[in-house]
Design a protein around this motif. Structure first.
Motif, PDB file in Angstrom:
ATOM      1  N   THR A 157       1.176  -1.043  -0.266  1.00  0.00           N
ATOM      2  CA  THR A 157       0.477  -0.135   0.092  1.00  0.00           C
ATOM      3  C   THR A 157       0.495   1.054   0.373  1.00  0.00           C
ATOM      4  O   THR A 157       0.584   2.255  -0.726  1.00  0.00           O
ATOM      5  CB  THR A 157      -0.712   0.134   0.832  1.00  0.00           C
ATOM      6  OG1 THR A 157      -1.996  -1.268   1.056  1.00  0.00           O
ATOM      7  CG2 THR A 157      -1.332   1.545   1.391  1.00  0.00           C
ATOM      8  N   LEU A 158       2.226   1.215   0.342  1.00  0.00           N
ATOM      9  CA  LEU A 158       3.306   2.714   1.294  1.00  0.00           C
ATOM     10  C   LEU A 158       3.366   2.443  -0.465  1.00  0.00           C
ATOM     11  O   LEU A 158       3.250   3.939  -0.645  1.00  0.00           O
ATOM     12  CB  LEU A 158       3.991   2.046   1.692  1.00  0.00           C
ATOM     13  CG  LEU A 158       2.737   2.394   3.111  1.00  0.00           C
ATOM     14  CD1 LEU A 158       3.921   1.858   4.573  1.00  0.00           C
ATOM     15  CD2 LEU A 158       2.422   3.537   3.983  1.00  0.00           C
ATOM     16  N   ALA A 159       4.207   2.047  -1.154  1.00  0.00           N
ATOM     17  CA  ALA A 159       4.798   2.003  -2.143  1.00  0.00           C
ATOM     18  C   ALA A 159       3.667   1.938  -3.526  1.00  0.00           C
ATOM     19  O   ALA A 159       4.289   3.656  -3.816  1.00  0.00           O
ATOM     20  CB  ALA A 159       4.952   0.278  -2.660  1.00  0.00           C
ATOM     21  N   ALA A 160       2.282   2.456  -3.396  1.00  0.00           N
ATOM     22  CA  ALA A 160       1.907   3.122  -4.294  1.00  0.00           C
ATOM     23  C   ALA A 160       1.273   3.944  -4.295  1.00  0.00           C
ATOM     24  O   ALA A 160       1.208   4.690  -5.380  1.00  0.00           O
ATOM     25  CB  ALA A 160       0.202   2.131  -4.441  1.00  0.00           C
ATOM     26  N   LEU A 161       1.983   4.992  -3.006  1.00  0.00           N
ATOM     27  CA  LEU A 161       1.908   5.938  -2.863  1.00  0.00           C
ATOM     28  C   LEU A 161       2.579   7.202  -3.937  1.00  0.00           C
ATOM     29  O   LEU A 161       2.737   8.114  -4.227  1.00  0.00           O
ATOM     30  CB  LEU A 161       2.362   6.168  -1.224  1.00  0.00           C
ATOM     31  CG  LEU A 161       0.853   6.053  -0.232  1.00  0.00           C
ATOM     32  CD1 LEU A 161       1.332   6.491   1.160  1.00  0.00           C
ATOM     33  CD2 LEU A 161      -0.125   6.417  -0.206  1.00  0.00           C
ATOM     34  N   HIS A 162       3.523   5.984  -4.073  1.00  0.00           N
ATOM     35  CA  HIS A 162       4.561   6.788  -4.970  1.00  0.00           C
ATOM     36  C   HIS A 162       5.399   6.387  -6.465  1.00  0.00           C
ATOM     37  O   HIS A 162       4.950   5.656  -6.601  1.00  0.00           O
ATOM     38  CB  HIS A 162       6.442   6.023  -4.612  1.00  0.00           C
ATOM     39  CG  HIS A 162       6.551   6.102  -3.256  1.00  0.00           C
ATOM     40  ND1 HIS A 162       5.754   5.316  -2.544  1.00  0.00           N
ATOM     41  CD2 HIS A 162       7.370   7.190  -2.458  1.00  0.00           C
ATOM     42  CE1 HIS A 162       6.315   5.785  -1.085  1.00  0.00           C
ATOM     43  NE2 HIS A 162       6.562   6.773  -1.102  1.00  0.00           N
ATOM     44  N   PRO A 163       4.936   7.490  -7.483  1.00  0.00           N
ATOM     45  CA  PRO A 163       5.122   7.168  -8.821  1.00  0.00           C
ATOM     46  C   PRO A 163       5.569   5.854  -9.571  1.00  0.00           C
ATOM     47  O   PRO A 163       5.523   5.455 -10.285  1.00  0.00           O
ATOM     48  CB  PRO A 163       4.702   8.361  -9.137  1.00  0.00           C
ATOM     49  CG  PRO A 163       4.198  10.105  -8.145  1.00  0.00           C
ATOM     50  CD  PRO A 163       4.661   9.051  -7.241  1.00  0.00           C
ATOM     51  N   ILE A 164       6.609   6.306  -8.714  1.00  0.00           N
ATOM     52  CA  ILE A 164       8.118   5.294  -9.570  1.00  0.00           C
ATOM     53  C   ILE A 164       7.519   4.052  -8.378  1.00  0.00           C
ATOM     54  O   ILE A 164       8.389   2.660  -9.003  1.00  0.00           O
ATOM     55  CB  ILE A 164       9.187   5.931  -8.492  1.00  0.00           C
ATOM     56  CG1 ILE A 164      10.479   5.313  -9.325  1.00  0.00           C
ATOM     57  CG2 ILE A 164       9.610   5.324  -7.483  1.00  0.00           C
ATOM     58  CD1 ILE A 164      12.173   5.913  -8.935  1.00  0.00           C
ATOM     59  N   GLY A 165       6.954   3.926  -7.576  1.00  0.00           N
ATOM     60  CA  GLY A 165       6.042   2.068  -7.340  1.00  0.00           C
ATOM     61  C   GLY A 165       7.160   1.552  -6.636  1.00  0.00           C
ATOM     62  O   GLY A 165       6.494  -0.027  -6.518  1.00  0.00           O
ATOM     63  N   ARG A 166       7.594   1.906  -6.036  1.00  0.00           N
ATOM     64  CA  ARG A 166       7.890   1.548  -4.926  1.00  0.00           C
ATOM     65  C   ARG A 166       8.187   2.281  -3.177  1.00  0.00           C
ATOM     66  O   ARG A 166       8.492   3.241  -3.399  1.00  0.00           O
ATOM     67  CB  ARG A 166       9.423   0.797  -4.880  1.00  0.00           C
ATOM     68  CG  ARG A 166      10.573   1.955  -5.430  1.00  0.00           C
ATOM     69  CD  ARG A 166      11.575   1.006  -5.703  1.00  0.00           C
ATOM     70  NE  ARG A 166      13.100   1.763  -5.716  1.00  0.00           N
ATOM     71  CZ  ARG A 166      13.299   2.957  -4.619  1.00  0.00           C
ATOM     72  NH1 ARG A 166      13.490   2.294  -3.725  1.00  0.00           N
ATOM     73  NH2 ARG A 166      15.048   3.639  -5.412  1.00  0.00           N
ATOM     74  N   MET A 167       8.953   2.411  -1.828  1.00  0.00           N
ATOM     75  CA  MET A 167       9.126   2.620  -1.173  1.00  0.00           C
ATOM     76  C   MET A 167      10.429   3.257  -1.317  1.00  0.00           C
ATOM     77  O   MET A 167      11.136   2.431  -2.179  1.00  0.00           O
ATOM     78  CB  MET A 167       8.735   1.833   0.344  1.00  0.00           C
ATOM     79  CG  MET A 167       7.399   1.473   0.646  1.00  0.00           C
ATOM     80  SD  MET A 167       7.318   0.650   2.024  1.00  0.00           S
ATOM     81  CE  MET A 167       7.549   1.446   3.103  1.00  0.00           C
ATOM     82  N   GLY A 168      10.335   3.857  -0.708  1.00  0.00           N
ATOM     83  CA  GLY A 168      12.474   4.514  -0.680  1.00  0.00           C
ATOM     84  C   GLY A 168      12.705   3.017   0.480  1.00  0.00           C
ATOM     85  O   GLY A 168      12.415   2.704   1.221  1.00  0.00           O
TER      86      GLY A 168
END
Length: 237
Positions: A193-204
């Protein structure tokens, strides 16, 4: 032990996650490190001084700074990494939430940064870095964050004000605005879910942040910068 010309960094919120990564990164850069958090354990590395305390208490800032100068003799960099994030609808924040977030995110920044800047002025230069959040620039209805924006937004503004106030006196001030980083504070079941918040598609990753901080550390012509390391969040969706 440190040598007289070895640079020294103070890192707050240093016991785990990004803070622990920053301690390791600055050691690899050759710095001695003063590492502080409420729960930090003593280090076996003679060039890492661990100081326990709640950075929301100005007395902790005094102890951390004094211990660092006593051990290493100088302070060259301060990384204001300690932070609290509480995601709640605005009307559900309690006074306790407010006091906790203001205490760490703003009061925790204020006194130790005063002490560091005073020392840096006497030494002829230094660097202050704040760790913030991209939610300041790019609010998200899925992540209610008024207290984070209130406090970390203040730090971003202070970052620029410090940069300009001390630009001619050898002190730089920068910030890194984060997306969601994979640390122990985010349980694995929420990672997708958190990864989906980022346009790049992953968490940092923690290394994404430490690399950004070390870039700023080694960029003498960069000051007043808020560097977004957020998987594209601040650009849009």
């Amino acid at each position: 032990m440190s040598t007289p010309d070895q640079k020294v960094a103070i890192i707050t919120g240093a016991s785990q996650g990004i803070g622990a990564g920053l301690v390791e990164a600055y050691r690899k850069l050759g710095y001695a490190v003063v590492a502080t958090s409420r729960t930090i354990a003593p280090s076996q590395d003679p060039n890492v001084l661990a100081v326990q305390g709640d950075i929301a208490d100005p007395a902790t800032a005094e102890r951390v700074f004094a211990a660092g100068v006593e051990r290493f003799g100088r302070i060259d960099t301060l990384v204001n990494n300690a932070g609290i994030f509480i995601a709640k609808p605005f009307t559900e924040y309690t006074q306790e939430d407010y006091d906790a977030v203001i205490g760490v995110n703003l009061t925790g920044f204020f006194r130790i940064t005063q002490l560091a800047v005073e020392r840096m002025l006497a030494q002829g230069g230094g660097h202050v870095i704040q760790i913030g959040t991209s939610l300041v620039d790019h609010a998200n209805s899925n992540v209610p964050s008024v207290l984070a924006s209130l406090t970390k937004g203040g730090l971003q503004s202070a970052t620029k004000a410090l940069a300009i106030e001390y630009a001619t006196r050898g002190i730089r001030s920068n910030a890194v605005a984060l997306g969601v980083i994979k640390t122990p504070m985010h349980p694995a079941e929420y990672h997708e879910t958190l990864a989906a918040l980022h346009p790049i598609g992953r968490m940092g990753e923690v290394t994404d942040i430490t690399d950004a901080v070390l870039y700023l550390e080694n960029a003498p012509f960069v000051t007043g910068e808020v560097l977004h390391v957020d998987g594209g969040q601040s650009a849009g969706h």
